[in-house]
Motif scaffolding. Structure first.
Motif, PDB file in Angstrom:
ATOM      1  N   LEU A 378       0.840  -1.197   0.000  1.00 35.45           N
ATOM      2  CA  LEU A 378       0.000   0.000   0.000  1.00 35.45           C
ATOM      3  C   LEU A 378       0.875   1.247   0.000  1.00 35.45           C
ATOM      4  O   LEU A 378       1.735   1.410   0.874  1.00 35.45           O
ATOM      5  CB  LEU A 378      -0.913  -0.003   1.230  1.00 35.45           C
ATOM      6  CG  LEU A 378      -1.839  -1.231   1.368  1.00 35.45           C
ATOM      7  CD1 LEU A 378      -2.547  -1.213   2.719  1.00 35.45           C
ATOM      8  CD2 LEU A 378      -2.851  -1.274   0.234  1.00 35.45           C
ATOM      9  N   ASP A 379       0.641   2.131  -0.977  1.00 30.94           N
ATOM     10  CA  ASP A 379       1.455   3.348  -1.045  1.00 30.94           C
ATOM     11  C   ASP A 379       0.937   4.401  -0.066  1.00 30.94           C
ATOM     12  O   ASP A 379       0.045   4.115   0.754  1.00 30.94           O
ATOM     13  CB  ASP A 379       1.532   3.879  -2.480  1.00 30.94           C
ATOM     14  CG  ASP A 379       0.201   4.436  -2.996  1.00 30.94           C
ATOM     15  OD1 ASP A 379      -0.747   4.600  -2.206  1.00 30.94           O
ATOM     16  OD2 ASP A 379       0.109   4.712  -4.207  1.00 30.94           O
ATOM     17  N   GLY A 380       1.480   5.614  -0.148  1.00 25.79           N
ATOM     18  CA  GLY A 380       1.124   6.650   0.801  1.00 25.79           C
ATOM     19  C   GLY A 380      -0.334   7.042   0.778  1.00 25.79           C
ATOM     20  O   GLY A 380      -0.869   7.574   1.758  1.00 25.79           O
ATOM     21  N   GLU A 381      -1.025   6.783  -0.344  1.00 23.37           N
ATOM     22  CA  GLU A 381      -2.448   7.088  -0.463  1.00 23.37           C
ATOM     23  C   GLU A 381      -3.302   5.824  -0.396  1.00 23.37           C
ATOM     24  O   GLU A 381      -4.477   5.835  -0.779  1.00 23.37           O
ATOM     25  CB  GLU A 381      -2.698   7.828  -1.778  1.00 23.37           C
ATOM     26  CG  GLU A 381      -1.983   9.191  -1.835  1.00 23.37           C
ATOM     27  CD  GLU A 381      -2.219   9.900  -3.153  1.00 23.37           C
ATOM     28  OE1 GLU A 381      -2.796   9.270  -4.077  1.00 23.37           O
ATOM     29  OE2 GLU A 381      -1.834  11.069  -3.260  1.00 23.37           O
ATOM     30  N   MET A 382      -2.702   4.759   0.088  1.00 16.10           N
ATOM     31  CA  MET A 382      -3.369   3.466   0.270  1.00 16.10           C
ATOM     32  C   MET A 382      -3.821   2.851  -1.060  1.00 16.10           C
ATOM     33  O   MET A 382      -4.783   2.077  -1.099  1.00 16.10           O
ATOM     34  CB  MET A 382      -4.555   3.592   1.231  1.00 16.10           C
ATOM     35  CG  MET A 382      -4.185   4.112   2.604  1.00 16.10           C
ATOM     36  SD  MET A 382      -2.988   3.050   3.466  1.00 16.10           S
ATOM     37  CE  MET A 382      -4.061   1.727   4.051  1.00 16.10           C
ATOM     38  N   ASN A 383      -3.121   3.160  -2.137  1.00 14.13           N
ATOM     39  CA  ASN A 383      -3.354   2.468  -3.400  1.00 14.13           C
ATOM     40  C   ASN A 383      -2.610   1.137  -3.379  1.00 14.13           C
ATOM     41  O   ASN A 383      -1.448   1.087  -2.959  1.00 14.13           O
ATOM     42  CB  ASN A 383      -2.863   3.307  -4.584  1.00 14.13           C
ATOM     43  CG  ASN A 383      -3.668   4.571  -4.757  1.00 14.13           C
ATOM     44  OD1 ASN A 383      -4.878   4.525  -4.914  1.00 14.13           O
ATOM     45  ND2 ASN A 383      -2.989   5.713  -4.707  1.00 14.13           N
ATOM     46  N   PRO A 384      -3.250   0.060  -3.826  1.00 22.27           N
ATOM     47  CA  PRO A 384      -2.585  -1.250  -3.766  1.00 22.27           C
ATOM     48  C   PRO A 384      -1.601  -1.446  -4.907  1.00 22.27           C
ATOM     49  O   PRO A 384      -1.814  -0.968  -6.028  1.00 22.27           O
ATOM     50  CB  PRO A 384      -3.751  -2.235  -3.888  1.00 22.27           C
ATOM     51  CG  PRO A 384      -4.754  -1.499  -4.735  1.00 22.27           C
ATOM     52  CD  PRO A 384      -4.626  -0.040  -4.346  1.00 22.27           C
ATOM     53  N   LYS A 385      -0.514  -2.163  -4.613  1.00 23.81           N
ATOM     54  CA  LYS A 385       0.479  -2.520  -5.621  1.00 23.81           C
ATOM     55  C   LYS A 385       0.842  -3.987  -5.443  1.00 23.81           C
ATOM     56  O   LYS A 385       1.293  -4.388  -4.374  1.00 23.81           O
ATOM     57  CB  LYS A 385       1.723  -1.634  -5.490  1.00 23.81           C
ATOM     58  CG  LYS A 385       1.487  -0.162  -5.851  1.00 23.81           C
ATOM     59  CD  LYS A 385       2.748   0.654  -5.640  1.00 23.81           C
ATOM     60  CE  LYS A 385       2.556   2.096  -6.055  1.00 23.81           C
ATOM     61  NZ  LYS A 385       2.537   2.271  -7.518  1.00 23.81           N
ATOM     62  N   ILE A 386       0.633  -4.760  -6.482  1.00 25.02           N
ATOM     63  CA  ILE A 386       0.943  -6.184  -6.435  1.00 25.02           C
ATOM     64  C   ILE A 386       2.456  -6.368  -6.480  1.00 25.02           C
ATOM     65  O   ILE A 386       3.139  -5.751  -7.301  1.00 25.02           O
ATOM     66  CB  ILE A 386       0.277  -6.926  -7.601  1.00 25.02           C
ATOM     67  CG1 ILE A 386      -1.249  -6.785  -7.519  1.00 25.02           C
ATOM     68  CG2 ILE A 386       0.662  -8.406  -7.602  1.00 25.02           C
ATOM     69  CD1 ILE A 386      -1.978  -7.329  -8.732  1.00 25.02           C
ATOM     70  N   ALA A 387       2.992  -7.210  -5.600  1.00 21.75           N
ATOM     71  CA  ALA A 387       4.434  -7.431  -5.508  1.00 21.75           C
ATOM     72  C   ALA A 387       4.742  -8.920  -5.553  1.00 21.75           C
ATOM     73  O   ALA A 387       3.846  -9.762  -5.527  1.00 21.75           O
ATOM     74  CB  ALA A 387       4.966  -6.816  -4.215  1.00 21.75           C
ATOM     75  N   ASP A 388       6.028  -9.231  -5.609  1.00 25.56           N
ATOM     76  CA  ASP A 388       6.576 -10.578  -5.520  1.00 25.56           C
ATOM     77  C   ASP A 388       6.173 -11.456  -6.699  1.00 25.56           C
ATOM     78  O   ASP A 388       5.168 -12.152  -6.663  1.00 25.56           O
ATOM     79  CB  ASP A 388       6.170 -11.256  -4.203  1.00 25.56           C
ATOM     80  CG  ASP A 388       7.055 -12.448  -3.893  1.00 25.56           C
ATOM     81  OD1 ASP A 388       7.710 -12.957  -4.818  1.00 25.56           O
ATOM     82  OD2 ASP A 388       7.105 -12.873  -2.727  1.00 25.56           O
ATOM     83  N   PHE A 389       7.014 -11.429  -7.745  1.00 26.36           N
ATOM     84  CA  PHE A 389       6.751 -12.213  -8.951  1.00 26.36           C
ATOM     85  C   PHE A 389       7.670 -13.426  -9.054  1.00 26.36           C
ATOM     86  O   PHE A 389       7.911 -13.949 -10.145  1.00 26.36           O
ATOM     87  CB  PHE A 389       6.905 -11.324 -10.191  1.00 26.36           C
ATOM     88  CG  PHE A 389       5.862 -10.238 -10.259  1.00 26.36           C
ATOM     89  CD1 PHE A 389       4.648 -10.479 -10.864  1.00 26.36           C
ATOM     90  CD2 PHE A 389       6.092  -9.004  -9.674  1.00 26.36           C
ATOM     91  CE1 PHE A 389       3.671  -9.492 -10.904  1.00 26.36           C
ATOM     92  CE2 PHE A 389       5.130  -8.016  -9.711  1.00 26.36           C
ATOM     93  CZ  PHE A 389       3.911  -8.257 -10.329  1.00 26.36           C
TER      94      PHE A 389
END
Length: 564
Positions: A378-389
């Protein structure tokens, strides 16, 4: 994830909140956790009758001190959430077991309750006899015991470049004859149709096995990474950015290695993933993740700045995402209160958009294979980012058809049933994982937590509430009774159930998911059927050296947007 709850059992008898037994239990769990720094087994008793509490833990013999400590810490916290106010309880995690009771549980061969977990491609049945022989040979070693652990493991070379890794553990307070008896009971309960992975968990012992094709560990294609010169960052730069990999910069740790926070010379904050190089699996995951992440550009995916391949080090340098992972908020009472419905809905939609990009718009198309809240940042504005590929797979054509693998990877509870049973994966495998996460976001509950006296996990609990027309009872109490859009919540619950259908063909694709999540559209939605029952392999015919079980078919219908 090595610290994810597998299963457990809670007594129906409850203790008084704020009473002496609860105080003694908290003290016991604190003692067990503190001893896990140096011991893989420990038992302890505290309190006077009738409020005496007995407790013990056992870490797998293969777990080092750090992994044991982390597992027992997670189990100590998890047992209170899984079995609130229970007088007696036991929980199993991948690397440890922890239990407590109001009666002595020491030096007793206890084989109930038990939990079998068997999954993976069913192509190893020709080695059933070798598997049985390996375990019987280990029983002699483990039952001899020692002062620290009663355990044994072995790796057997089988025909066709195949390795069989098997291990057994007993609580070392057992007599040798009781250890052997416990393990023999476990072996009798080992149902297998030749699946790749298996374990039988009992209070006093456990046995596990894995079949591995040795060829999958051969590192290939590193030249492709080494040719990406514009993304290479030298080791000294990374070492300086992390203050020589200082513990104070550590953000997290898992089976893959350690993640550190760092600051580059230009002031750019980064997250540095230092993969363990102790196995070929680490090389494979590094190769996959570096190649994929470098090609992915989407606001709902974590951005790769660079990588390092020096001095036997494998490091990935990502953008720093300040609010860390979704699980830190969902499963924590204080942080969970910060997740208002608007934020949760934004996260639900953002994850869906990131997945749609991976499945449809990226080149090549990608199946993630390890979606779970700890891999959603979650970034500073709580937008989700998918990680770990690291577990991702590439496709050039139709992702709904998928493929099969002999290397099952992921986290139990989030893996689709067809993947755990046969190794078959497709974009619908990711969609199953997404459905589980969606229901976790709505409820604030972990997928495998036991929610009530009926022993329901999240999927079965959500399904029952939906069937009863009481679906809004699934909503996290931290949201309050009216602080959310009932229309959005209702749609999200139905989408979550549709995404977790047992039949992959009945799950929607991500484009359909985004359409269904749009409350401005007046659309018809498929009526969900019951989700799969855990553990998934019980849905199929399976045979051990001894028995079998079956499953009923389901059929498809359509309905307007409303619960049954």
């Amino acid at each position: 994830d090595l610290n994810v709850y597998i299963n457990g059992s809670c007594s129906n008898r409850k203790f008084e909140q704020g009473g002496v037994y609860q105080t003694n239990l908290y003290y016991l769990l604190s003692n067990l956790t503190s001893n896990s720094d140096t011991r893989k087994f420990h038992n302890f008793t505290t309190g006077e009758r009738p409020n005496t509490v007995y407790g013990l833990y056992l870490c797998n013999s293969g777990a080092d001190n750090q992994l044991c400590r982390d597992c027992i810490k997670a189990a100590s916290e998890g047992i209170l959430q899984t079995c609130p106010s229970s007088v007696e309880a036991i929980v199993w995690y991948p690397l440890c077991m922890l239990r407590y009771a109001n009666h002595s549980i020491f030096s007793i061969n206890d084989v109930n309750p038990y939990f079998p977990l068997i999954f993976g491609p069913t192509k190893y049945s020709q080695f059933n006899q070798q598997l049985s022989n390996a375990f019987i040979g280990l029983f002699n070693v483990a039952s001899a015991g020692c002062l620290s652990l009663a355990s044994a493991s072995t790796v057997s070379q089988l025909p066709g470049n195949m390795l069989l890794t098997s291990s057994v553990d007993c609580t070392p307070d057992l007599r040798p004859s009781d250890c052997r008896s416990c393990l023999q009971t476990a072996l009798g309960r080992l149902h297998t149709q030749g699946q790749q992975y298996g374990m039988i968990l009992q209070p006093s012992c456990r046995l596990t096995y894995t079949f591995t094709e040795t060829s999958i560990f051969l590192p290939k294609g590193l030249e492709e990474i080494e040719s990406m010169e514009n993304l290479q960052i030298d080791f000294e730069t990374i070492k300086s950015a992390t203050y020589n990999f200082s513990d104070s910069n550590k953000l997290g740790q898992g089976g893959f290695g350690i993640v550190y926070m760092g600051t580059l010379a230009d002031g750019q904050a980064v997250a540095i993933k230092r993969l363990s190089n102790a196995s070929g699996q680490g090389i494979r995951e590094f190769k996959t993740e570096a190649c994929l992440a470098a090609k992915l550009q989407h606001k709902n995916l974590v951005k790769l700045f660079g990588f390092c391949l020096e001095r036997d080090e494998m490091l990935l340098v990502y953008e720093f995402v300040p609010n860390k992972s979704l699980d830190r908020y969902l499963f924590d009472a204080k942080r969970g209160a910060l997740l208002k419905w608007e934020t949760r809905y934004k996260i639900i939609v953002g994850i869906a958009r990131g997945l749609l990009y991976l499945h449809e718009d990226s080149c090549p198309k990608i199946i993630h294979r390890d979606l779970k809240p700890s891999n959603i940042l979650l970034d500073g504005e709580m937008n989700p980012k998918i990680a770990d590929f690291g577990m991702a797979k590439l496709f050039g054509g139709d992702l709904t058809q998928g493929n099969c693998t002999s290397r099952i990877g992921g986290t139990f509870g989030y893996m689709a049933p067809e993947y755990t049973r046969t190794g078959h994966f497709s974009s619908k495998s990711d969609i199953f994982s997404y459905g589980v996460i969606l229901l976790e976001i709505i409820s604030g509950n972990r997928c495998l937590d036991i929610n009530n006296a009926q022993g329901e996990n999240l999927l079965s609990y959500a399904w029952r509430l939906w069937n009863e027309g009481a679906h809004l009872n699934l909503v996290d109490s931290a949201l309050g009774k009216n602080d959310f859009s009932k229309d959005e919540v209702e749609r999200c619950i139905q989408v979550g159930l549709l995404c977790t259908q047992e039949d992959p063909d009945k799950r929607p694709n991500m484009a359909s998911v985004l359409i269904m999540l749009n409350t401005q559209l007046n659309i018809s939605m498929t009526l969900p059927f019951p989700p799969p029952i855990l553990p998934y392999y019980k849905q199929e015919k399976s045979a051990d050296l001894l028995g079998s079980s079956g499953v009923n078919p389901m059929e498809d219908i359509m309905t307007e947007l409303s619960p049954r």
